[in-house]
Design a protein around this motif. Structure first.
Motif, PDB file in Angstrom:
ATOM      1  N   GLY A  96       2.770  14.025  14.850  1.00 35.99           N
ATOM      2  CA  GLY A  96       3.763  13.719  15.869  1.00 35.99           C
ATOM      3  C   GLY A  96       3.194  13.174  17.163  1.00 35.99           C
ATOM      4  O   GLY A  96       3.948  12.712  18.025  1.00 35.99           O
ATOM      5  N   LYS A  97       1.860  13.195  17.310  1.00 37.82           N
ATOM      6  CA  LYS A  97       1.239  12.710  18.544  1.00 37.82           C
ATOM      7  C   LYS A  97       0.718  11.283  18.352  1.00 37.82           C
ATOM      8  O   LYS A  97       0.107  10.976  17.326  1.00 37.82           O
ATOM      9  N   PRO A  98       0.916  10.405  19.353  1.00 33.26           N
ATOM     10  CA  PRO A  98       0.476   9.013  19.207  1.00 33.26           C
ATOM     11  C   PRO A  98      -1.034   8.876  19.316  1.00 33.26           C
ATOM     12  O   PRO A  98      -1.697   9.597  20.078  1.00 33.26           O
ATOM     13  N   LEU A  99      -1.604   7.965  18.517  1.00 35.19           N
ATOM     14  CA  LEU A  99      -3.015   7.600  18.586  1.00 35.19           C
ATOM     15  C   LEU A  99      -3.099   6.115  18.924  1.00 35.19           C
ATOM     16  O   LEU A  99      -2.147   5.362  18.721  1.00 35.19           O
ATOM     17  N   ASN A 100      -4.252   5.692  19.400  1.00 37.67           N
ATOM     18  CA  ASN A 100      -4.427   4.283  19.765  1.00 37.67           C
ATOM     19  C   ASN A 100      -4.570   3.439  18.499  1.00 37.67           C
ATOM     20  O   ASN A 100      -5.579   3.554  17.785  1.00 37.67           O
ATOM     21  N   PRO A 101      -3.596   2.586  18.181  1.00 30.91           N
ATOM     22  CA  PRO A 101      -3.678   1.771  16.959  1.00 30.91           C
ATOM     23  C   PRO A 101      -4.851   0.809  16.960  1.00 30.91           C
ATOM     24  O   PRO A 101      -5.383   0.469  15.902  1.00 30.91           O
ATOM     25  N   ARG A 102      -5.274   0.372  18.145  1.00 29.87           N
ATOM     26  CA  ARG A 102      -6.353  -0.620  18.222  1.00 29.87           C
ATOM     27  C   ARG A 102      -7.642  -0.071  17.616  1.00 29.87           C
ATOM     28  O   ARG A 102      -8.392  -0.796  16.957  1.00 29.87           O
ATOM     29  N   ALA A 103      -7.896   1.230  17.806  1.00 32.44           N
ATOM     30  CA  ALA A 103      -9.120   1.829  17.274  1.00 32.44           C
ATOM     31  C   ALA A 103      -9.179   1.714  15.758  1.00 32.44           C
ATOM     32  O   ALA A 103     -10.255   1.525  15.173  1.00 32.44           O
ATOM     33  N   PHE A 104      -8.034   1.826  15.107  1.00 32.18           N
ATOM     34  CA  PHE A 104      -7.998   1.703  13.650  1.00 32.18           C
ATOM     35  C   PHE A 104      -8.049   0.241  13.215  1.00 32.18           C
ATOM     36  O   PHE A 104      -8.832  -0.130  12.330  1.00 32.18           O
ATOM     37  N   LEU A 105      -7.227  -0.597  13.809  1.00 29.36           N
ATOM     38  CA  LEU A 105      -7.123  -1.988  13.373  1.00 29.36           C
ATOM     39  C   LEU A 105      -8.429  -2.753  13.577  1.00 29.36           C
ATOM     40  O   LEU A 105      -8.747  -3.664  12.817  1.00 29.36           O
ATOM     41  N   GLU A 106      -9.201  -2.391  14.610  1.00 29.93           N
ATOM     42  CA  GLU A 106     -10.453  -3.086  14.869  1.00 29.93           C
ATOM     43  C   GLU A 106     -11.614  -2.500  14.070  1.00 29.93           C
ATOM     44  O   GLU A 106     -12.502  -3.236  13.630  1.00 29.93           O
ATOM     45  N   LYS A 107     -11.605  -1.185  13.844  1.00 30.42           N
ATOM     46  CA  LYS A 107     -12.753  -0.530  13.227  1.00 30.42           C
ATOM     47  C   LYS A 107     -12.622  -0.378  11.714  1.00 30.42           C
ATOM     48  O   LYS A 107     -13.608  -0.491  10.973  1.00 30.42           O
ATOM     49  N   ALA A 108     -11.407  -0.105  11.232  1.00 28.44           N
ATOM     50  CA  ALA A 108     -11.211   0.194   9.808  1.00 28.44           C
ATOM     51  C   ALA A 108     -11.673  -0.922   8.887  1.00 28.44           C
ATOM     52  O   ALA A 108     -12.366  -0.649   7.892  1.00 28.44           O
ATOM     53  N   PRO A 109     -11.318  -2.195   9.135  1.00 29.58           N
ATOM     54  CA  PRO A 109     -11.768  -3.240   8.204  1.00 29.58           C
ATOM     55  C   PRO A 109     -13.282  -3.283   8.043  1.00 29.58           C
ATOM     56  O   PRO A 109     -13.798  -3.472   6.940  1.00 29.58           O
ATOM     57  N   HIS A 110     -14.033  -3.078   9.152  1.00 29.39           N
ATOM     58  CA  HIS A 110     -15.493  -3.097   9.085  1.00 29.39           C
ATOM     59  C   HIS A 110     -16.012  -1.908   8.279  1.00 29.39           C
ATOM     60  O   HIS A 110     -16.886  -2.056   7.421  1.00 29.39           O
ATOM     61  N   VAL A 111     -15.472  -0.708   8.553  1.00 30.21           N
ATOM     62  CA  VAL A 111     -15.922   0.502   7.844  1.00 30.21           C
ATOM     63  C   VAL A 111     -15.636   0.381   6.354  1.00 30.21           C
ATOM     64  O   VAL A 111     -16.491   0.696   5.515  1.00 30.21           O
ATOM     65  N   LEU A 112     -14.455  -0.074   6.006  1.00 28.84           N
ATOM     66  CA  LEU A 112     -14.091  -0.193   4.596  1.00 28.84           C
ATOM     67  C   LEU A 112     -14.910  -1.271   3.901  1.00 28.84           C
ATOM     68  O   LEU A 112     -15.257  -1.143   2.723  1.00 28.84           O
ATOM     69  N   LYS A 113     -15.237  -2.336   4.625  1.00 29.39           N
ATOM     70  CA  LYS A 113     -16.075  -3.389   4.051  1.00 29.39           C
ATOM     71  C   LYS A 113     -17.463  -2.848   3.726  1.00 29.39           C
ATOM     72  O   LYS A 113     -18.051  -3.178   2.687  1.00 29.39           O
ATOM     73  N   GLU A 114     -17.995  -1.990   4.609  1.00 28.00           N
ATOM     74  CA  GLU A 114     -19.307  -1.388   4.367  1.00 28.00           C
ATOM     75  C   GLU A 114     -19.277  -0.484   3.139  1.00 28.00           C
ATOM     76  O   GLU A 114     -20.211  -0.466   2.334  1.00 28.00           O
ATOM     77  N   ILE A 115     -18.188   0.270   2.957  1.00 19.94           N
ATOM     78  CA  ILE A 115     -18.065   1.137   1.786  1.00 19.94           C
ATOM     79  C   ILE A 115     -18.085   0.302   0.517  1.00 19.94           C
ATOM     80  O   ILE A 115     -18.800   0.602  -0.446  1.00 19.94           O
ATOM     81  N   ARG A 116     -17.290  -0.762   0.508  1.00 21.46           N
ATOM     82  CA  ARG A 116     -17.217  -1.612  -0.694  1.00 21.46           C
ATOM     83  C   ARG A 116     -18.568  -2.270  -0.974  1.00 21.46           C
ATOM     84  O   ARG A 116     -18.972  -2.430  -2.119  1.00 21.46           O
TER      85      ARG A 116
END
Length: 383
Positions: free
Chosen positions: A355-375
């Motif tokens: 129910g609490k808001p988080l900063n979407p930018r942190a996910f949208l900017e960081k997630a693609p890089h992290v997931l690319k490294e996993i793959r």
């Protein structure tokens, strides 16, 4: 009233069988024979009873014949199954080597299918891994069985091969779980919450050992696969796809000057500016949990993700999904609009946890890089 009805019924019955009189001529003499209604009724009743008995007898004979045929068919089926089972028993008794070869080919097929879809499984455990290694124990068992029951040596070798395969598959699942957990922590999420529902019941079932208990190595495999699935579904639920193709952010997350009150106010998401009708996409895999109008959000879509996050897509002009629908990252879910508390066409995008808001930018900017490294790591390791 009953007497009147019964009297009317008897009168109607007698009208069907009126008293009849016949005459017979014999040697110039005429004789009259009178048949009463009572006699006719009794004769008709006897005739009906006889016909009914005949029909019931035919039906009983048919049912008996059908049951006998069904029993014969079932007996033949049982005999066929027994014969098949006896053939298999004879195969085990007469030629254990042939049976072992057959089971070995099946095991080889299973291993090939697994490695074709998952990659080469790790052979040896790393220093920090807790998966059992039954290699030495299995070799000793094979030698003992080979000495005491030579004809069962091949089956013992097959059992050792299966246990080794189970342990390799468990190591594979544990390593993928470790990478997924590390990625979630890097994105600011706690993987423990995803694993709260994974317990021994998740891995119920499996082959029994000589004591009638489930082999713990198979229980461990079930738990490892369940953990891997939970963590990787959590990764798939991280916002990683831009919800609006425009990419132009007109208002960021945090405190800003409210366009209506002109006072400082907290803005709980990102605003993507665009045109009416521009496509809006799901930022991650999840299930649609709300579609409709909601206060200042105007037309809103809310998606619940497996990792406990929810994403909101507000001020829409149209919907492309319904409540309960499963969506994947990038799926078209709605159209940009200016409904609710809005000064112009744009998408208001939020990410929430508990129910609490988080900063979407942190996910949208960081997630693609992290997931690319996993793959990339998975591909490099052949997993």
């Amino acid at each position: 009233m009953t007497d009147i009805n019964s009297g009317g019924y008897i009168a109607r019955l007698r009208s069907w069988f009126p008293e009849r009189e016949f005459f017979m001529r014999s040697q110039g003499q005429v004789r009259f024979i009178k048949i009463s209604s009572r006699f006719q009724i009794i004769a008709a009743a006897i005739l009906v009873a006889g016909l009914s008995f005949w029909a019931i007898s035919l039906g009983a004979m048919g049912v008996t014949q059908y049951l006998a045929q069904s029993e014969r068919t079932a007996l033949l089926d049982r005999e066929a199954r027994v014969a098949s089972a006896e053939n298999r028993v004879d195969a085990y008794r007469d030629n254990l080597d042939t049976v072992a070869d057959d089971l070995g080919q099946r095991q080889a097929f299973i291993e090939q299918m697994v490695e074709a879809h998952l990659g080469v499984l790790p052979e040896e455990a790393a220093a920090d891994e807790t998966v059992s290694d039954s290699g030495d124990e299995a070799r000793e068992t094979v030698e003992k069985i080979g000495l005491s029951i030579p004809e069962a040596r091949n089956l013992a070798q097959l059992e050792a091969r299966q246990l080794a395969f189970v342990e390799r598959l468990t190591r594979y699942a544990d390593r993928r779980s470790k990478r997924a957990a590390s990625a979630l922590r890097e994105l600011g999420l706690n993987p423990r919450g995803l694993l709260s529902s994974v317990n021994d019941r998740t891995a119920m079932g499996g082959p029994l050992d000589e004591n009638g208990e489930i082999d713990p190595r198979f229980v461990r495999l079930g738990l490892s696969l369940a953990r891997m699935d939970a963590l990787e579904r959590g990764i798939a639920g991280v916002p990683q796809y831009l919800p609006a193709a425009t990419g132009m952010v007109s208002s960021s997350y945090g405190y800003r000057r409210d366009p209506f009150t002109r006072r400082a106010a907290f803005h709980s998401g990102l605003d993507f500016k665009g045109r009416i009708g521009a496509p809006i996409s799901a930022a991650a895999d999840g299930r649609v949990s709300f579609v409709g109008r909601k206060g200042g959000y105007g037309n809103l879509i809310e998606i619940t993700h497996a990792n406990g996050l929810t994403t909101r897509y507000a001020h829409l002009s149209g919907f492309k999904v319904r409540v309960g629908q499963q969506v994947e990252a990038g799926d078209h879910i709605g159209a940009m609009g200016s409904t609710g508390r809005s000064t112009g066409p744009h998408l208001h995008f939020e990410v929430r946890q508990g129910g609490k808001p988080l900063n979407p930018r942190a996910f949208l900017e960081k997630a693609p890089h992290v997931l690319k490294e996993i793959r990339r790591n998975v591909a490099a390791r052949g997993e």
